[in-house]
Enzyme design. Structure first.
Site, PDB file in Angstrom:
ATOM      1  N   ASP A 130       3.457   6.221  -3.867  1.00 28.71           N
ATOM      2  CA  ASP A 130       3.318   5.022  -4.683  1.00 28.71           C
ATOM      3  C   ASP A 130       2.674   3.916  -3.789  1.00 28.71           C
ATOM      4  O   ASP A 130       2.048   2.935  -4.168  1.00 28.71           O
ATOM      5  CB  ASP A 130       4.804   4.418  -4.755  1.00 28.71           C
ATOM      6  CG  ASP A 130       5.690   4.712  -3.624  1.00 28.71           C
ATOM      7  OD1 ASP A 130       5.320   5.350  -2.501  1.00 28.71           O
ATOM      8  OD2 ASP A 130       7.008   4.554  -3.584  1.00 28.71           O
ATOM      9  N   HIS A 131       2.229   4.386  -2.553  1.00 26.60           N
ATOM     10  CA  HIS A 131       1.228   3.639  -1.914  1.00 26.60           C
ATOM     11  C   HIS A 131      -0.269   4.225  -1.986  1.00 26.60           C
ATOM     12  O   HIS A 131      -0.398   5.377  -2.140  1.00 26.60           O
ATOM     13  CB  HIS A 131       1.632   3.584  -0.491  1.00 26.60           C
ATOM     14  CG  HIS A 131       2.808   2.701   0.062  1.00 26.60           C
ATOM     15  ND1 HIS A 131       2.586   1.672   0.641  1.00 26.60           N
ATOM     16  CD2 HIS A 131       4.155   3.245  -0.303  1.00 26.60           C
ATOM     17  CE1 HIS A 131       3.853   1.176   0.756  1.00 26.60           C
ATOM     18  NE2 HIS A 131       4.748   2.224   0.241  1.00 26.60           N
ATOM     19  N   ASP A 177       2.447   0.552   6.841  1.00 25.76           N
ATOM     20  CA  ASP A 177       3.395   0.017   5.910  1.00 25.76           C
ATOM     21  C   ASP A 177       4.319  -1.127   6.552  1.00 25.76           C
ATOM     22  O   ASP A 177       5.059  -0.807   7.055  1.00 25.76           O
ATOM     23  CB  ASP A 177       4.067   1.242   5.458  1.00 25.76           C
ATOM     24  CG  ASP A 177       5.006   0.313   4.052  1.00 25.76           C
ATOM     25  OD1 ASP A 177       4.991  -0.757   3.826  1.00 25.76           O
ATOM     26  OD2 ASP A 177       5.896   1.391   3.279  1.00 25.76           O
ATOM     27  N   ASN A 193       0.807   5.530   3.555  1.00 28.89           N
ATOM     28  CA  ASN A 193       2.024   5.597   3.363  1.00 28.89           C
ATOM     29  C   ASN A 193       2.183   6.718   2.131  1.00 28.89           C
ATOM     30  O   ASN A 193       1.914   6.639   1.248  1.00 28.89           O
ATOM     31  CB  ASN A 193       3.047   4.718   3.160  1.00 28.89           C
ATOM     32  CG  ASN A 193       4.459   5.036   2.728  1.00 28.89           C
ATOM     33  OD1 ASN A 193       4.842   6.306   2.447  1.00 28.89           O
ATOM     34  ND2 ASN A 193       5.393   3.919   3.184  1.00 28.89           N
ATOM     35  N   ASN A 211       5.780  -3.602   4.774  1.00 32.77           N
ATOM     36  CA  ASN A 211       6.593  -3.918   4.091  1.00 32.77           C
ATOM     37  C   ASN A 211       6.766  -5.526   3.922  1.00 32.77           C
ATOM     38  O   ASN A 211       7.916  -6.022   4.110  1.00 32.77           O
ATOM     39  CB  ASN A 211       8.274  -3.281   4.505  1.00 32.77           C
ATOM     40  CG  ASN A 211       8.370  -2.257   3.694  1.00 32.77           C
ATOM     41  OD1 ASN A 211       8.207  -2.029   2.630  1.00 32.77           O
ATOM     42  ND2 ASN A 211       8.702  -0.951   4.226  1.00 32.77           N
ATOM     43  N   ASP A 267       0.505  -2.933   2.972  1.00 34.45           N
ATOM     44  CA  ASP A 267      -0.284  -2.045   3.858  1.00 34.45           C
ATOM     45  C   ASP A 267      -1.381  -2.775   4.721  1.00 34.45           C
ATOM     46  O   ASP A 267      -2.333  -3.262   3.946  1.00 34.45           O
ATOM     47  CB  ASP A 267      -0.598  -0.651   3.299  1.00 34.45           C
ATOM     48  CG  ASP A 267       0.594  -0.118   2.695  1.00 34.45           C
ATOM     49  OD1 ASP A 267       1.001   0.888   3.394  1.00 34.45           O
ATOM     50  OD2 ASP A 267       0.939  -0.063   1.523  1.00 34.45           O
ATOM     51  N   GLU A 303       6.046   7.582   6.469  1.00 31.70           N
ATOM     52  CA  GLU A 303       7.060   8.444   5.632  1.00 31.70           C
ATOM     53  C   GLU A 303       6.487   9.663   5.384  1.00 31.70           C
ATOM     54  O   GLU A 303       6.743  10.139   4.232  1.00 31.70           O
ATOM     55  CB  GLU A 303       7.116   7.758   4.123  1.00 31.70           C
ATOM     56  CG  GLU A 303       8.196   6.140   4.346  1.00 31.70           C
ATOM     57  CD  GLU A 303       8.558   6.011   2.848  1.00 31.70           C
ATOM     58  OE1 GLU A 303       9.781   6.357   2.577  1.00 31.70           O
ATOM     59  OE2 GLU A 303       7.963   5.124   2.110  1.00 31.70           O
TER      60      GLU A 303
END
Length: 259
Positions: A249-250, A149, A7, A151, A220, A34
């Site tokens: 951020d991933h 991802d 991501n 989530n 993930d 993303e």
DNA sequence: ATGTCGTACCGAGTACGA
């Protein structure tokens, strides 16, 4: 064959980070989430000049997924089946034509916050559709994987501070149950098949010094069909990427398959 | 004790999503 999921939180923002990671990690296939870009604006040349074929499923501002592949791709499909009204670009599938063809599904599962509410309902409905798609693919009894991802924090040991996530859509019982239903179909969660340690994360928030405190979560994931799990040789999280300049951020997670 | 980033819109600062 090395297949990675990452991501990237905006392809434009990662225009230097992403090629550098590709050059170092050398995945044969990279599933990106993303991308935050429409197809026409995706900087495909950067990847094509490195030998990757590029397939995108983008939209303006948010979401968007892509597949980069050094091997030929066949039967590319965009969007998760099961809702013709769904306009969010979160899902792409293709068959990677290596020695053993592998169907790869790249996904960016809805965040779902706040709970309760329409966004949470959308997340759970999306997970049902994903389950249906998994059932469909399983019937072929061939190698496939669903990665991206999710989530979803599958269990408390997948968060540094599970208590702060209790009411969050990433850890609510319904989200965890929907994730577990995928596993119960017979899919193998690659990372947990090889590593039982707690404190193994793929995401650290930009806020509140989360990275410095190792205050992360594992969201993930790679889910493998039985025929794909037979090929699993290695699975790793590229944690060090989070400490480099201009990080997402991933961080990337990848599998090595005997294919 | 505090603490972010990326994108759109549009030209600077605010809203939104995560």
């Amino acid at each position: 064959m090395k297949i990675a999921s990452f991501n990237i939180n905006g392809v434009k923002a990662r225009i230097e980070t992403l090629p550098r990671w590709l050059d170092e990690a050398q995945p044969d296939v990279a599933l990106l989430q993303e991308i935050k870009s429409v197809d026409e604006n995706f900087p495909r040349e950067i990847f094509e000049e490195r030998g990757y074929r590029v397939e995108t499923h983008g939209q303006k501002s948010f979401n968007g997924v892509a597949i980069l592949s050094k091997l030929p791709l066949e039967d590319v499909t965009r969007g998760l089946p099961g809702d013709d009204e769904d306009e969010q670009a979160r899902y792409i599938e293709a068959t990677v034509m290596g020695e053993v063809p592998i169907r790869v599904c790249g996904l960016y599962l809805p965040n779902g916050n706040p709970t309760p509410g329409p966004k949470y309902d959308y997340k759970l409905a999306w997970m049902k559709r994903l389950e249906s798609r998994a059932v469909e693919l399983l019937s072929a009894e061939e190698p496939f994987l669903m990665a991206g991802d999710y989530n979803v924090i599958p269990q408390d040991e997948d968060a540094k501070r599970p208590e702060v996530w209790q009411e969050d859509a990433l850890a609510r019982p319904e989200s965890r149950a929907a994730f577990r239903r995928l596993l119960n179909l017979g899919l193998t969660e690659a990372f947990r098949a090889r590593n039982s340690a707690s404190g193994q994360f793929t995401f650290w928030d930009y806020q509140a010094g989360a990275w410095n405190k190792d205050d992360g979560i594992r969201i993930d994931h790679f889910l493998l069909s039985p025929q794909c799990a037979d090929l699993l040789q290695d699975v790793q999280i590229d944690k060090e990427e989070r400490g480099r300049s201009k990080p997402s951020d991933h961080v990337p997670i990848w599998v090595d398959l005997a294919a």
